[in-house]
Design an enzyme around this catalytic site. Structure first.
Site, PDB file in Angstrom:
ATOM      1  N   GLU A  58      34.090  34.482  40.929  1.00 31.42           N
ATOM      2  CA  GLU A  58      33.285  34.861  39.767  1.00 31.42           C
ATOM      3  C   GLU A  58      33.966  34.506  38.450  1.00 31.42           C
ATOM      4  OE1 GLU A  58      33.885  36.751  42.360  1.00 31.42           O
ATOM      5  OE2 GLU A  58      31.978  37.476  43.180  1.00 31.42           O
ATOM      6  N   PHE A 120      30.018  52.593  47.210  1.00 28.26           N
ATOM      7  CA  PHE A 120      30.620  51.344  47.640  1.00 28.26           C
ATOM      8  C   PHE A 120      30.396  50.259  46.575  1.00 28.26           C
ATOM      9  CE2 PHE A 120      30.282  47.240  49.973  1.00 28.26           C
ATOM     10  CZ  PHE A 120      31.631  47.124  50.268  1.00 28.26           C
ATOM     11  N   GLN A 121      31.458  49.628  46.162  1.00 32.16           N
ATOM     12  CA  GLN A 121      31.430  48.564  45.146  1.00 32.16           C
ATOM     13  C   GLN A 121      30.860  49.020  43.815  1.00 32.16           C
ATOM     14  OE1 GLN A 121      29.821  44.983  47.045  1.00 32.16           O
ATOM     15  NE2 GLN A 121      31.905  44.492  47.690  1.00 32.16           N
ATOM     16  N   LYS A 170      20.721  48.146  41.292  1.00 38.59           N
ATOM     17  CA  LYS A 170      19.929  47.512  42.356  1.00 38.59           C
ATOM     18  C   LYS A 170      18.506  48.055  42.403  1.00 38.59           C
ATOM     19  CE  LYS A 170      20.445  46.137  47.185  1.00 38.59           C
ATOM     20  NZ  LYS A 170      21.307  46.209  48.382  1.00 38.59           N
ATOM     21  N   MET A 481      55.201  24.825  29.992  1.00 34.59           N
ATOM     22  CA  MET A 481      55.329  25.444  28.672  1.00 34.59           C
ATOM     23  C   MET A 481      56.275  26.639  28.714  1.00 34.59           C
ATOM     24  SD  MET A 481      54.727  25.180  25.590  1.00 34.59           S
ATOM     25  CE  MET A 481      53.284  24.312  24.996  1.00 34.59           C
TER      26      MET A 481
HETATM   27  C1  LIG Z   1      46.538  33.281  33.498  1.00 36.54           C
HETATM   28  C2  LIG Z   1      47.797  32.942  32.790  1.00 36.54           C
HETATM   29  N1  LIG Z   1      48.988  33.327  33.302  1.00 36.54           N
HETATM   30  C3  LIG Z   1      50.136  33.018  32.672  1.00 36.54           C
HETATM   31  C4  LIG Z   1      50.126  32.315  31.496  1.00 36.54           C
HETATM   32  C5  LIG Z   1      51.422  31.973  30.782  1.00 36.54           C
HETATM   33  N2  LIG Z   1      51.597  30.530  30.708  1.00 36.54           N
HETATM   34  C6  LIG Z   1      51.297  29.812  29.596  1.00 36.54           C
HETATM   35  S1  LIG Z   1      51.537  28.189  29.789  1.00 36.54           S
HETATM   36  C7  LIG Z   1      52.091  28.388  31.363  1.00 36.54           C
HETATM   37  C8  LIG Z   1      52.526  27.216  32.192  1.00 36.54           C
HETATM   38  C9  LIG Z   1      51.433  26.299  32.519  1.00 36.54           C
HETATM   39  O1  LIG Z   1      51.907  25.427  33.485  1.00 36.54           O
HETATM   40  P1  LIG Z   1      51.132  24.130  33.903  1.00 36.54           P
HETATM   41  O2  LIG Z   1      49.708  24.465  34.198  1.00 36.54           O
HETATM   42  O3  LIG Z   1      51.874  23.468  34.983  1.00 36.54           O
HETATM   43  O4  LIG Z   1      51.098  23.270  32.578  1.00 36.54           O
HETATM   44  P2  LIG Z   1      52.319  22.565  31.789  1.00 36.54           P
HETATM   45  O5  LIG Z   1      52.778  23.538  30.750  1.00 36.54           O
HETATM   46  O6  LIG Z   1      53.395  22.231  32.765  1.00 36.54           O
HETATM   47  O7  LIG Z   1      51.687  21.374  31.179  1.00 36.54           O
HETATM   48  C10 LIG Z   1      52.079  29.739  31.715  1.00 36.54           C
HETATM   49  C11 LIG Z   1      52.546  30.258  33.015  1.00 36.54           C
HETATM   50  C12 LIG Z   1      48.856  31.963  30.982  1.00 36.54           C
HETATM   51  N3  LIG Z   1      48.727  31.320  29.825  1.00 36.54           N
HETATM   52  N4  LIG Z   1      47.719  32.273  31.647  1.00 36.54           N
END
Ligand SMILES: Cc1ncc(C[n+]2csc(CCOP(=O)(O)OP(=O)(O)O)c2C)c(N)n1
Lengths: 584, 188
Positions: A58, A120-121, A170, A481
């Protein structure tokens, strides 16, 4: 509309679809379950008019609705069952809320007689969703069903757009009533939409703009949302004032325009940030001075007067004190403003900016000549291979910032990205949603190896729906990042950021789409060509340098002009320097 | 300075949740919130007291409230002439020996004893916040066991004018209205 002449007695479930038809909805994204079963059963009667996309989660449905909304400018619709179906929508609602994206999410709820009994749910989704929606409804009376759906669409798309949730028990779906779709104006006392610009505000703005020596225009998401692209360019050309964009403002003005400077903020162009710091006037259009844009508020653009044009009254002086808050739709206000401003060219101001621009060319990693792929090179090639004419949907991380830096956007709604919430997992579903807009532009999804694994199951949706999307995975073996922050601020201790990936070519095969792997720069364009010829989804994994960084960067909370530049020396082996930096 | 807001809202389920959720999300402080039915069926009137000394912040609160879809109008009566009232019930544990001295303090403060029973006295008072606080201070020499304050309710003095608190029909007027509000918070 005049559709309500013939009397029709319908079930609540049927009324849902009738209302969507009245709102000109042609596609919805959803996932069935117990409490929404009546609506799904009724869908069988509307199959020819409304296409339902079965997602694999979802969250995916909400991002698809969001991507569809951002690509098309229309309201996106997602639908789910009660309980876990509804809670899975939370991330998508919050993402849409932070980025002012108009979506309507419909959830089934347990029957009215058992609400409150932990049936439920059962979950109080309209309560949970309050802080992350523009508005939420729980429909306890079938007589309010049609009018509420009508109102929900109105709320979602008017003013500052945003997500709206409608929770429908529902038994309300099972009840019957004569269907009348309200055609009258929606009465929401206190829901005030500014329409007319005030003469005195136009005058004050004109004075500030005409007097300024070092002015700069900001184009934010509001420029896209109000469709003010040509007005803002007209303002810029007539007044000679350059434009900087926010991340979500990218595409609202053509990157190739000589007065468009580029992106501001944390990973913005250094010369843009410098111009902001030296400016004596900021004309901020449809943006909200996010901390990723301002850096340290205490030292932010200290010499400038600030005009802030926004449709949301609660945005004024939230982060930055402004001198002239203008509560108006950007387009409407600029239309009134433009004829009154003086023609100007700001030659010396533009000259200084272009000198700073030359200084910061050293960041240009695409000029390394290295044979190991760099993320930036891949993005640049995708720009080349699409001639810049594509809808690009990014995920969150280094690849997102590289996209903003290296892909030049010329047209509105051609970059779709989760800016405010920074939701990893956004791009694949949002890209699928965007592809349903039916534009003739290619859809390119640019995604990291971390992000793709958050919502990778939507590959199955893409295959089942046979959508034309191109997925470019920028695989650096890290949550890049976060690794970058660890390298910079945590002495290169890489806690839980190395991340493994499945074999994406095999994954593609297993899901039934075309998959390729690219490791060399010369393979990029041929691989793209092949992907472009595929009818249906296709995936390319780009194996890139693991330790590359996104520069320049304003560290979180630092002064905007104190950017960290790419530290390497362009004359020796950059790759070696990248690796040395990463383990220091 | 404390900010007093009179808010008209649709009497829909969850409205209290919406208001408090907004205050919490935005990190604004609610000092008190009183809600009850208004003269119009389906519409409730609230008095909200917020504790934000900064005028800009008070503007943020005002406009964030106004942004809620079920909020019909918000009137900031902080510096307008109005009647401010709070109601309080105070329970003191005391044997009959103390009753006369409690009665004296109560009377001197314009309050009333509404119940005297086995070992306890209940006092009621309505008045401005300051007077209620004084009453409690003066009674603190006794064994106060329970205090129940309602929080402030407020009403503007004089003939009510819709135009000041409700966004009016004509767009032109509405734009001027919004500008006036913006100036009142942000240009001081
Ligand atoms: C749902 C979620 N969890 C954690 C983060 C923290 N976060 C920001 S950038 C990143 C790394 C992203 O890694 P990747 O998709 O491999 O992209 P890259 O930076 O290597 O280009 C994380 C873990 C986030 N932004 N969103």
């Amino acid at each position: 509309m005049g559709n309500s002449t013939s009397k029709k007695v319908l079930t609540g479930a049927e009324i849902i679809w009738e209302c969507l038809l009245q709102e000109k909805v042609s596609v919805v994204f959803g996932y069935p379950g117990g409490a929404i079963l009546p609506a799904y059963d009724a869908l069988t009667k509307y199959k020819d008019q409304i296409h339902h996309v079965l997602t694999r989660h979802e969250q995916g449905a909400t991002h698809m609705a969001d991507g569809y909304a951002r690509a098309s400018g229309k309201v996106g619709v997602a639908i789910a069952t009660s309980g876990p179906g509804a809670t899975n929508m939370i991330t998508g609602l919050a993402t849409a809320m932070m980025d002012s994206s108009p979506i309507v999410c419909i959830t089934g709820q347990v029957s009215r007689s058992v609400i409150g009994s932990d049936a439920f749910q059962e979950i109080d989704i309209s309560g949970i969703a309050m802080p992350i929606t523009k508005h939420s409804y729980l429909i306890m009376d079938i007589r309010e069903l049609a009018s509420t759906i009508h109102e929900a669409f109105y709320v979602a798309k008017t003013g500052r757009p945003g997500p709206v949730l409608i929770d429908i028990p529902k038994d309300v779906q099972n009840e019957s009533i004569e269907f009348v779709y309200p055609t009258s104006r929606i009465e929401l006392p206190g829901y005030y939409l500014p329409q007319s610009p005030l003469e005195n505000q136009v005058k004050s703005a004109v004075e500030l703009i005409d007097d300024a020596k070092k002015p700069i225009i900001f184009a934010g998401h509001g420029v896209l949302l109000s469709g003010a692209s040509s007005e803002i360019i007209e303002l810029s050309e007539k007044s000679g004032v350059p434009i900087a964009t926010t991340l979500l403002g990218i595409g609202s003005v053509p990157d190739s325009h000589p007065l468009v400077l580029g992106m501001m903020g944390m990973h913005g162009e250094a010369w843009v940030n410098r111009a902001i710091q030296e400016a004596d006037l900021i004309i901020a259009c449809g943006m909200r001075f996010d901390d990723r844009v301002t850096g340290n508020l205490k030292t932010y653009s200290p010499h400038s007067k600030k005009i802030h044009i926004d449709i949301d009254l609660s945005e004024f002086n939230k982060n930055v004190h402004v001198d002239l808050p203008v509560h108006c739709d950007v387009k409407i206000f600029l239309k009134a403003l433009n004829p009154q401003i003086r023609e100007n060219n700001h030659r010396s101001w533009l000259k200084s900016i272009s000198i700073w621009q030359q200084d910061s060319h050293q960041r240009d990693i695409i000029k390394t000549g290295s044979t190991t792929l760099m993320g930036a090179q891949v993005i640049r090639k995708i720009w080349e291979g699409t001639k810049g004419d594509a809808i690009v949907v990014t995920d969150v991380g280094q690849h997102q910032m590289l996209e903003a830096q290296y892909f030049n956007h010329e047209k509105p709604r051609t970059l779709i990205t989760s800016g405010g919430l920074g939701t990893m997992g956004f791009s694949l579903p949002a890209g699928i949603g965007a592809s349903f807009y039916g534009s003739d532009k290619e859809v390119w999804i640019i995604v990291g190896d971390g992000s793709i694994q958050m919502t990778i199951m939507e590959l199955a949706t893409a295959v089942q729906e046979h959508v034309n999307i191109n997925i470019a995975i920028i695989n650096n073996g890290y949550l890049g990042m976060v690794r970058q922050w660890q390298q910079m601020f945590y002495d290169a201790r890489y806690a839980e950021t190395p991340i493994s990936s499945p074999d994406y070519v095999k994954v593609s095969e297993a899901y039934g789409l075309s998959g390729q792997r690219v490791t060399h720069i010369d393979e990029i364009l041929p691989a793209m060509k092949q992907a472009q010829h595929v009818n249906g989804p296709s995936l390319i994994e780009f194996v890139v340098e693991q330790h590359d960084m996104v520069y320049p960067m304003v560290p979180s909370g630092a002064d905007l002009h104190q950017m960290i530049y790419r530290p390497y020396n362009n004359n020796s082996d950059i790759l070696k320097q990248v690796k040395e930096e990463a383990v220091k | 300075m404390k900010q007093t807001l009179v808010v008209l809202v649709d009497d829909k389920p969850g409205i209290l949740n919406r208001i408090s959720s907004m205050f919490r999300r935005r990190n604004f402080n609610i000092e008190s919130l009183v809600v009850g039915s208004s003269e119009t069926p389906g519409i409730s009137r609230m008095t909200i007291v917020a504790n934000e000394p900064d005028s800009t912040k008070r503007g943020n609160i005002y406009f964030n409230l106004l942004n809620l879809v079920n909020v019909i109008s918000v009137e900031d009566i902080t510096s307008l002439p109005c009647i401010n009232r709070e109601y309080v019930l105070i329970k003191i544990h005391a044997g009959s020996g103390k009753w006369s001295s409690i009665g004296e303090v109560t009377k001197n403060n314009g309050a009333r004893i509404v119940d005297m029973g086995k070992g306890s006295v209940i006092i009621e008072a309505a008045g401005e916040e300051k007077a209620i606080t004084e009453l409690i201070e003066n009674l603190s020499q006794f064994n106060i066991k329970e205090i129940m304050r309602t929080g402030k309710i407020a009403m503007r003095i004089g003939v009510s004018q819709d135009s000041d608190n409700i966004v009016s029909e004509s767009q032109e007027d509405a734009a001027h209205w919004a500008e006036k509000k913006i100036i009142s918070y942000f240009n001081s």
